[in-house]
Design a protein around this motif. Sequence first.
Motif, short mmCIF file in Angstrom:
data_model
loop_
_atom_site.label_atom_id
_atom_site.label_comp_id
_atom_site.label_asym_id
_atom_site.label_seq_id
_atom_site.Cartn_x
_atom_site.Cartn_y
_atom_site.Cartn_z
N GLU A 1 0.82 -1.21 0.00
CA GLU A 1 0.00 0.00 0.00
C GLU A 1 0.86 1.27 0.00
O GLU A 1 0.57 2.23 -0.71
CB GLU A 1 -0.91 0.00 1.23
N GLN A 2 1.94 1.25 0.77
CA GLN A 2 2.82 2.43 0.83
C GLN A 2 3.53 2.64 -0.51
O GLN A 2 3.69 3.78 -0.97
CB GLN A 2 3.84 2.28 1.96
N LYS A 3 3.98 1.56 -1.15
CA LYS A 3 4.60 1.68 -2.46
C LYS A 3 3.61 2.23 -3.48
O LYS A 3 3.95 3.09 -4.30
CB LYS A 3 5.12 0.32 -2.94
N LEU A 4 2.39 1.74 -3.41
CA LEU A 4 1.36 2.20 -4.33
C LEU A 4 1.07 3.69 -4.12
O LEU A 4 1.00 4.46 -5.09
CB LEU A 4 0.08 1.38 -4.14
N LYS A 5 0.93 4.11 -2.88
CA LYS A 5 0.69 5.54 -2.58
C LYS A 5 1.82 6.41 -3.09
O LYS A 5 1.59 7.45 -3.71
CB LYS A 5 0.56 5.74 -1.07
N ALA A 6 3.05 6.02 -2.81
CA ALA A 6 4.20 6.80 -3.25
C ALA A 6 4.28 6.84 -4.77
O ALA A 6 4.54 7.90 -5.36
CB ALA A 6 5.49 6.23 -2.67
N GLY A 7 4.04 5.71 -5.42
CA GLY A 7 4.08 5.66 -6.87
C GLY A 7 3.00 6.50 -7.52
O GLY A 7 3.25 7.22 -8.49
N VAL A 8 1.80 6.44 -6.98
CA VAL A 8 0.70 7.25 -7.52
C VAL A 8 1.00 8.74 -7.33
O VAL A 8 0.82 9.54 -8.25
CB VAL A 8 -0.64 6.86 -6.85
N GLY A 9 1.50 9.11 -6.16
CA GLY A 9 1.84 10.51 -5.92
C GLY A 9 2.93 11.00 -6.85
O GLY A 9 2.85 12.11 -7.40
N PHE A 10 3.94 10.18 -7.05
CA PHE A 10 5.05 10.53 -7.93
C PHE A 10 4.56 10.66 -9.37
O PHE A 10 4.82 11.67 -10.04
CB PHE A 10 6.16 9.48 -7.82
N ASN A 11 3.85 9.64 -9.85
CA ASN A 11 3.36 9.66 -11.23
C ASN A 11 2.45 10.86 -11.48
O ASN A 11 2.56 11.53 -12.51
CB ASN A 11 2.62 8.37 -11.57
N THR A 12 1.53 11.11 -10.57
CA THR A 12 0.59 12.20 -10.74
C THR A 12 1.31 13.54 -10.83
O THR A 12 1.05 14.35 -11.73
CB THR A 12 -0.42 12.22 -9.58
N ALA A 13 2.23 13.78 -9.92
CA ALA A 13 2.97 15.05 -9.92
C ALA A 13 3.84 15.18 -11.17
O ALA A 13 3.93 16.26 -11.76
CB ALA A 13 3.80 15.18 -8.66
N VAL A 14 4.47 14.08 -11.60
CA VAL A 14 5.31 14.12 -12.80
C VAL A 14 4.47 14.44 -14.03
O VAL A 14 4.83 15.31 -14.83
CB VAL A 14 6.07 12.78 -12.99
N VAL A 15 3.33 13.78 -14.18
CA VAL A 15 2.48 14.03 -15.34
C VAL A 15 1.97 15.47 -15.34
O VAL A 15 1.98 16.14 -16.38
CB VAL A 15 1.30 13.03 -15.38
N GLN A 16 1.56 15.96 -14.18
CA GLN A 16 1.09 17.34 -14.10
C GLN A 16 2.21 18.32 -14.43
O GLN A 16 2.00 19.32 -15.12
CB GLN A 16 0.50 17.63 -12.73
N LEU A 17 3.41 18.03 -13.95
CA LEU A 17 4.54 18.92 -14.23
C LEU A 17 4.93 18.86 -15.71
O LEU A 17 5.25 19.88 -16.32
CB LEU A 17 5.73 18.59 -13.34
N ILE A 18 4.89 17.68 -16.30
CA ILE A 18 5.16 17.55 -17.73
C ILE A 18 4.17 18.39 -18.53
O ILE A 18 4.55 19.14 -19.43
CB ILE A 18 5.12 16.08 -18.19
N ASP A 19 2.89 18.28 -18.19
CA ASP A 19 1.88 19.07 -18.89
C ASP A 19 2.12 20.55 -18.70
O ASP A 19 1.98 21.34 -19.64
CB ASP A 19 0.48 18.70 -18.39
N TYR A 20 2.49 20.95 -17.51
CA TYR A 20 2.76 22.36 -17.21
C TYR A 20 3.96 22.86 -18.01
O TYR A 20 3.94 23.95 -18.56
CB TYR A 20 3.00 22.53 -15.72
#
Length: 138
Positions: A36-55
């Motif tokens: 669960e902790q790996k999943l949370k960290a991965g989702v947080g990382f992926n989400t922020a990376v995708v948003q920053l890429i779009d930005y």
Amino acid sequence: MVNILSVAIGAGFGLIGAVFGAWFTARRQDRMWLREQKLKAGVGFNTAVVQLIDYLRETRLSDDGAGANELVSRIQEARSALYLLCADDTVDLADALARRVWSSRPSEGRDDRRAEHRETEDLLRRFTHQLRQEIART
């Protein structure tokens, strides 16, 4: 005397079974927590990376406002969690992806920058695939 001995043996086996069951349950809960902790960290990382890429498609990181700084902060926080929880291969891909995103430039319609953007997205896919495999092994 024989009855006492058989009761003691039965109680001993019961106690061993209870201890083993408790150990097995605790171990299973630990694995579920780690997953669960790996999943949370991965989702947080992926989400922020995708948003920053779009930005960053439209503007440079140094020309940004508070929005990009918040995304960078979220990437760092999630990456720190990945360092603590994940294997070296996953951490290495997260580092490479973060460095690549931070050095991104706006595409401005240029073909070379679009290719750079596609390579960044490919690295994101590789990281996501690696993280999925690691979570599945947990």
